[in-house]
Design an enzyme around this catalytic site. Structure first.
Site, PDB file in Angstrom:
ATOM      1  N   ASN A  10       0.871  -1.169   0.000  1.00 29.77           N
ATOM      2  CA  ASN A  10       0.000   0.000   0.000  1.00 29.77           C
ATOM      3  C   ASN A  10       0.912   1.223   0.000  1.00 29.77           C
ATOM      4  O   ASN A  10       1.457   1.596   1.025  1.00 29.77           O
ATOM      5  CB  ASN A  10      -0.902  -0.027   1.246  1.00 29.77           C
ATOM      6  CG  ASN A  10      -1.747   1.237   1.356  1.00 29.77           C
ATOM      7  OD1 ASN A  10      -1.826   2.032   0.426  1.00 29.77           O
ATOM      8  ND2 ASN A  10      -2.378   1.419   2.516  1.00 29.77           N
ATOM      9  N   LYS A  12       0.149   4.253  -0.431  1.00 33.94           N
ATOM     10  CA  LYS A  12      -0.477   5.477   0.100  1.00 33.94           C
ATOM     11  C   LYS A  12      -0.157   6.656  -0.840  1.00 33.94           C
ATOM     12  O   LYS A  12      -0.122   6.473  -2.054  1.00 33.94           O
ATOM     13  CB  LYS A  12      -0.021   5.731   1.547  1.00 33.94           C
ATOM     14  CG  LYS A  12      -0.200   4.480   2.419  1.00 33.94           C
ATOM     15  CD  LYS A  12       0.000   4.708   3.882  1.00 33.94           C
ATOM     16  CE  LYS A  12      -0.231   3.401   4.629  1.00 33.94           C
ATOM     17  NZ  LYS A  12      -0.171   3.544   6.071  1.00 33.94           N
ATOM     18  N   HIS A  96      -9.672   1.577   4.444  1.00 36.41           N
ATOM     19  CA  HIS A  96      -8.421   1.720   5.186  1.00 36.41           C
ATOM     20  C   HIS A  96      -8.638   2.690   6.357  1.00 36.41           C
ATOM     21  O   HIS A  96      -9.380   3.661   6.236  1.00 36.41           O
ATOM     22  CB  HIS A  96      -7.313   2.227   4.257  1.00 36.41           C
ATOM     23  CG  HIS A  96      -5.965   2.184   4.905  1.00 36.41           C
ATOM     24  ND1 HIS A  96      -5.533   3.171   5.759  1.00 36.41           N
ATOM     25  CD2 HIS A  96      -4.978   1.257   4.864  1.00 36.41           C
ATOM     26  CE1 HIS A  96      -4.325   2.852   6.199  1.00 36.41           C
ATOM     27  NE2 HIS A  96      -3.966   1.692   5.676  1.00 36.41           N
ATOM     28  N   GLU A  98      -6.931   5.037   7.512  1.00 29.23           N
ATOM     29  CA  GLU A  98      -6.651   6.447   7.231  1.00 29.23           C
ATOM     30  C   GLU A  98      -7.860   7.101   6.569  1.00 29.23           C
ATOM     31  O   GLU A  98      -8.172   8.266   6.815  1.00 29.23           O
ATOM     32  CB  GLU A  98      -5.387   6.576   6.366  1.00 29.23           C
ATOM     33  CG  GLU A  98      -4.139   6.337   7.210  1.00 29.23           C
ATOM     34  CD  GLU A  98      -2.956   5.778   6.457  1.00 29.23           C
ATOM     35  OE1 GLU A  98      -2.934   5.817   5.209  1.00 29.23           O
ATOM     36  OE2 GLU A  98      -2.027   5.279   7.133  1.00 29.23           O
ATOM     37  N   GLU A 168      -5.925  -4.613  10.467  1.00 28.70           N
ATOM     38  CA  GLU A 168      -4.891  -3.608  10.700  1.00 28.70           C
ATOM     39  C   GLU A 168      -5.195  -2.833  11.977  1.00 28.70           C
ATOM     40  O   GLU A 168      -5.972  -1.865  11.944  1.00 28.70           O
ATOM     41  CB  GLU A 168      -4.830  -2.630   9.522  1.00 28.70           C
ATOM     42  CG  GLU A 168      -4.496  -3.286   8.206  1.00 28.70           C
ATOM     43  CD  GLU A 168      -3.848  -2.303   7.244  1.00 28.70           C
ATOM     44  OE1 GLU A 168      -2.741  -2.586   6.778  1.00 28.70           O
ATOM     45  OE2 GLU A 168      -4.438  -1.238   6.995  1.00 28.70           O
ATOM     46  N   GLY A 174       2.127   2.388  10.812  1.00 24.85           N
ATOM     47  CA  GLY A 174       3.113   3.461  10.664  1.00 24.85           C
ATOM     48  C   GLY A 174       3.780   3.857  11.972  1.00 24.85           C
ATOM     49  O   GLY A 174       4.448   4.884  12.048  1.00 24.85           O
ATOM     50  N   SER A 214       3.026  -2.037  10.445  1.00 27.62           N
ATOM     51  CA  SER A 214       4.472  -2.120  10.686  1.00 27.62           C
ATOM     52  C   SER A 214       5.067  -3.485  10.343  1.00 27.62           C
ATOM     53  O   SER A 214       5.959  -3.979  11.044  1.00 27.62           O
ATOM     54  CB  SER A 214       4.808  -1.722  12.123  1.00 27.62           C
ATOM     55  OG  SER A 214       4.388  -0.381  12.368  1.00 27.62           O
TER      56      SER A 214
END
Ligand code: PGA
Length: 250
Positions: A10, A12, A96, A98, A168, A174, A214
């Site tokens: 991904n 991003k 996702h 985010e 996730e 991250g 991560s």
């Protein structure tokens, strides 16, 4: 039931077209083409066409990072499933964290996107996961149960011939903090049971459940050893061809 592992990048909001093509030169040089894992790259929309062209005829598949639910129309700034399909996309990331946290994504919009993806035979990579507060309050199972059930409501069986789920934990994305292999296994086994309850045992057994948060070359092997971890959705470590290849060849 054996499920083929899936390792997805991904990217991003990273990689211009020239950067993406340089990355692919390195990646393709490192892959034999008959990897045990299926390899998927989700570039930003602006690089989808170039990446799709470069990967055409290779063993690597292309994913989009989002999709709108209408096929066309007055929806400034949106991209339709039809457009993605036409570019050769096989997968699309949906929901996702985010997008949920920064762009107002809800379970209802996730459900609409899933339905649209199914209509065009794009396989959804449906992301779910709890926040740090949820985990500390012992709500992990409730949160991911709610996300999955509301996302799939009314969809089964038609657009769900193929589904990928990515677990996730938001606190692991991250941050350098990875869930322990036991935390990942526990949540992912729960997700599979839930899928069996909402859909059917066959689909639940076929569905690949990825871990994301991560993931790096150093921790992939231990994660992949867990029975319900069928692959990984990789952010930061997918931006260098070396570390991404290290993950693919876990
Ligand atoms: P990360 O991101 O690997 O950088 O933690 C994973 C993701 O957001 O899919």
């Amino acid at each position: 039931m054996t499920r083929r592992p899936l390792i997805a990048a991904n990217w991003k909001m990273h990689q211009t077209v020239p950067e993406a093509l340089t990355f692919l030169d390195h990646l393709l040089a490192d892959l034999s083409g008959d990897e045990e894992a299926e390899v998927v790259i989700a570039p930003p929309f602006t690089a989808l066409e170039a990446v799709g062209r470069r990967l055409d005829g290779t063993s690597v598949q292309v994913a989009a990072q989002n999709v709108y639910w209408e096929d066309q129309g007055a929806f400034t700034g949106e991209v339709s499933p039809l457009m993605l399909k036409q570019l050769g996309c096989r997968y699309v990331i949906i929901g996702h964290s985010e997008r949920r946290q920064l762009f107002g994504e809800t379970d209802e919009t996730v459900r609409r996107r899933l339905r649209a993806a199914g209509r065009h035979e794009l396989t959804p990579i449906l992301c779910v996961g709890e926040t740090k507060e949820d985990r500390e309050a012992g709500r992990t199972d409730d949160v991911i149960t709610g996300q999955i059930s509301r996302a799939l409501e009314g969809l089964y069986p038609d657009p769900l011939r193929e589904l990928v789920v990515a677990y996730e934990p938001v606190w692991a994305i991250g941050t350098g903090l990875t869930a322990t292999v036991d935390q990942a296994q526990e949540a992912q086994a729960h997700l599979r049971l839930l899928l069996a309850r909402i859909t059917d045992k066959g689909l639940a057994n076929r569905t690949r459940i990825l871990y994301g948060g991560s993931v790096k070359p150093e921790n992939i092997l231990a994660l992949m050893a867990m029975p319900d971890v069928d692959g990984a959705l990789v952010g930061g470590a997918s931006l260098s061809a070396d570390s991404f290849t290290g993950i693919i060849h876990f």
